[in-house]
Write an enzyme that holds these catalytic residues in place. Structure first.
Site, PDB file in Angstrom:
ATOM      1  N   THR A 180       0.899  -1.163   0.000  1.00 35.12           N
ATOM      2  CA  THR A 180       0.000   0.000   0.000  1.00 35.12           C
ATOM      3  C   THR A 180       0.924   1.194   0.000  1.00 35.12           C
ATOM      4  O   THR A 180       2.051   1.103   0.464  1.00 35.12           O
ATOM      5  CB  THR A 180      -0.898   0.048   1.266  1.00 35.12           C
ATOM      6  OG1 THR A 180      -1.928  -0.928   1.141  1.00 35.12           O
ATOM      7  CG2 THR A 180      -1.560   1.397   1.472  1.00 35.12           C
ATOM      8  N   ARG A 208     -13.156  -8.046  -2.730  1.00 31.35           N
ATOM      9  CA  ARG A 208     -12.763  -7.682  -1.363  1.00 31.35           C
ATOM     10  C   ARG A 208     -12.232  -6.243  -1.332  1.00 31.35           C
ATOM     11  O   ARG A 208     -11.447  -5.845  -2.181  1.00 31.35           O
ATOM     12  CB  ARG A 208     -11.690  -8.652  -0.871  1.00 31.35           C
ATOM     13  CG  ARG A 208     -11.122  -8.332   0.522  1.00 31.35           C
ATOM     14  CD  ARG A 208      -9.858  -7.518   0.435  1.00 31.35           C
ATOM     15  NE  ARG A 208      -9.202  -7.373   1.747  1.00 31.35           N
ATOM     16  CZ  ARG A 208      -8.172  -6.566   1.957  1.00 31.35           C
ATOM     17  NH1 ARG A 208      -7.678  -5.832   0.989  1.00 31.35           N
ATOM     18  NH2 ARG A 208      -7.633  -6.483   3.150  1.00 31.35           N
TER      19      ARG A 208
HETATM   20  N1  ASP Z   1      -4.130  -2.353   3.982  1.00 31.92           N
HETATM   21  C1  ASP Z   1      -4.113  -2.956   2.677  1.00 31.92           C
HETATM   22  C2  ASP Z   1      -5.360  -3.747   2.498  1.00 31.92           C
HETATM   23  O1  ASP Z   1      -5.759  -4.436   3.419  1.00 31.92           O
HETATM   24  C3  ASP Z   1      -2.942  -3.830   2.425  1.00 31.92           C
HETATM   25  C4  ASP Z   1      -1.654  -3.390   3.024  1.00 31.92           C
HETATM   26  O2  ASP Z   1      -1.490  -2.238   3.384  1.00 31.92           O
HETATM   27  O3  ASP Z   1      -0.754  -4.205   3.134  1.00 31.92           O
HETATM   28  O4  ASP Z   1      -5.916  -3.728   1.441  1.00 31.92           O
END
Ligand code: ASP
Length: 322
Positions: A180, A208
């Site tokens: 992210t 999702r």
């Molecule tokens: N927070 C992000 C998600 O759950 C993934 C991540 O930051 O690693 O989509």
């Protein structure tokens, strides 16, 4: 970390938490991550140094991270279990809590611009899927073909994750699970903003949506308290309203930014299984970048122009510019 003087600015960025194991990190790769973070910091810094808004700075910084294939957002986003990319992004303006978000899209070159267009031109906060894409086309946003977003590393990560699933093994490698990008800023006028963009988690179910585009979970900004962008196990960040929880601790419990963000990341999210971290700035210009896993690609810059970046629990690398 220390606060800034009243008319100074600050910008912090992250490129995801849960990093490549030190044993697998080569000096070249490490240098590339630092350089990618510095490019994002510099993109936002010039906006703020010119007297621009926190909102424009976080947009510019996140666009730079989306364009960089090393990070899981825009170009280089991870794949769903069906082998598609579904991107989520959000932006929030602390001046009036206006916000925009998109989820489950693949097409716009910079998903953060799609979120910003939702905020500024749709009359809504959150658009998803095909309707969001139609809106982005109407707004004249730049689109790319799927091949632009493809990276061999993310495709391989999907194959490895699916193979592990088939064999019943649990994936212990945080770098395959996490990613992210995000930015938070305070401009010279004391305004705050946050932006977050992601491909989500590798091999997620189609449809999702994680915490990144959920206002109050992975993204939050309010001039009266703080701006927050999260990265980590999205389901847990949503359930604990991570960003809003940090702001509430400032507002109602009188906690400092560092106390609040560290408590949420370490004492709330971690025990619940929410590995990851946040970047946060408050109205005084304080910065906090806590994480509860092996590392978080992160950095910040103030008016002195020094670009500070780090990956693991280590001292920041300081550079004036590349
Ligand atoms: N927070 C992000 C998600 O759950 C993934 C991540 O930051 O690693 O989509």
């Amino acid at each position: 970390m220390t606060s800034t003087s009243d008319n100074d600015f600050v910008l912090a960025v992250h490129g995801g938490a849960g990093t490549i194991l030190r044993s697998k990190m080569t000096p070249e790769r490490e240098a590339a991550y630092h350089a990618g973070l510095r490019r994002a910091l510099e993109a936002g810094r010039v906006v703020l140094a010119d007297g621009g808004t926190a909102l424009d700075a976080v947009s510019a910084a996140v666009m730079a991270l989306e364009d960089e294939p090393l990070f899981n957002a825009g170009r280089g986003a991870v794949y769903t279990s069906a082998g598609k990319q579904e991107m989520d992004a959000a932006i929030m303006d602390g001046r009036d809590r206006s916000a925009g978000a998109i989820a489950g899209i693949c097409g716009p070159r910079n998903p953060i611009l799609a979120a910003r267009a939702v905020m500024e031109h749709s009359g809504h906060v959150f658009l998803i899927g095909d309707s969001a894409l139609r809106f982005c086309r109407e707004q004249g946003l730049a689109f790319e073909e799927p091949s632009y977003f493809y990276t061999e590393a993310r495709w391989q990560a999907l194959q490895e994750t699916l193979a592990m699933r088939r064999s019943g093994a649990e994936d212990q490698d945080e770098s395959r699970k996490h990613g992210t990008v995000g930015a938070v800023a305070r401009d010279r006028n004391g305004n705050l903003a946050a932006a977050t963009s992601t491909g989500g988690m590798t091999a997620k179910s189609p449809g999702r949506v994680g915490d990144s585009p959920v206002i109050g979970a992975g993204t939050w900004a309010d001039n009266e308290t703080c701006a927050v962008s999260g990265t980590g196990h999205g389901e847990i960040f949503i359930r604990y309203a991570a960003g809003h929880e940090i702001a509430s601790r400032l507002r109602y419990a009188g906690q400092s930014l560092e106390e609040a963000s560290r408590a949420v990341v370490v004492d709330v999210l971690a025990p619940a299984g929410g590995s990851g971290g946040v970047i946060a700035v408050d109205r005084t210009g304080a910065v906090s970048l806590p994480f509860n896993c092996s590392g978080m690609y992160r950095g910040y810059v103030r008016g002195d122009g020094i670009l500070r970046t780090a990956i693991y629990d280590e001292a920041f690398v300081e550079r004036q510019q590349d």
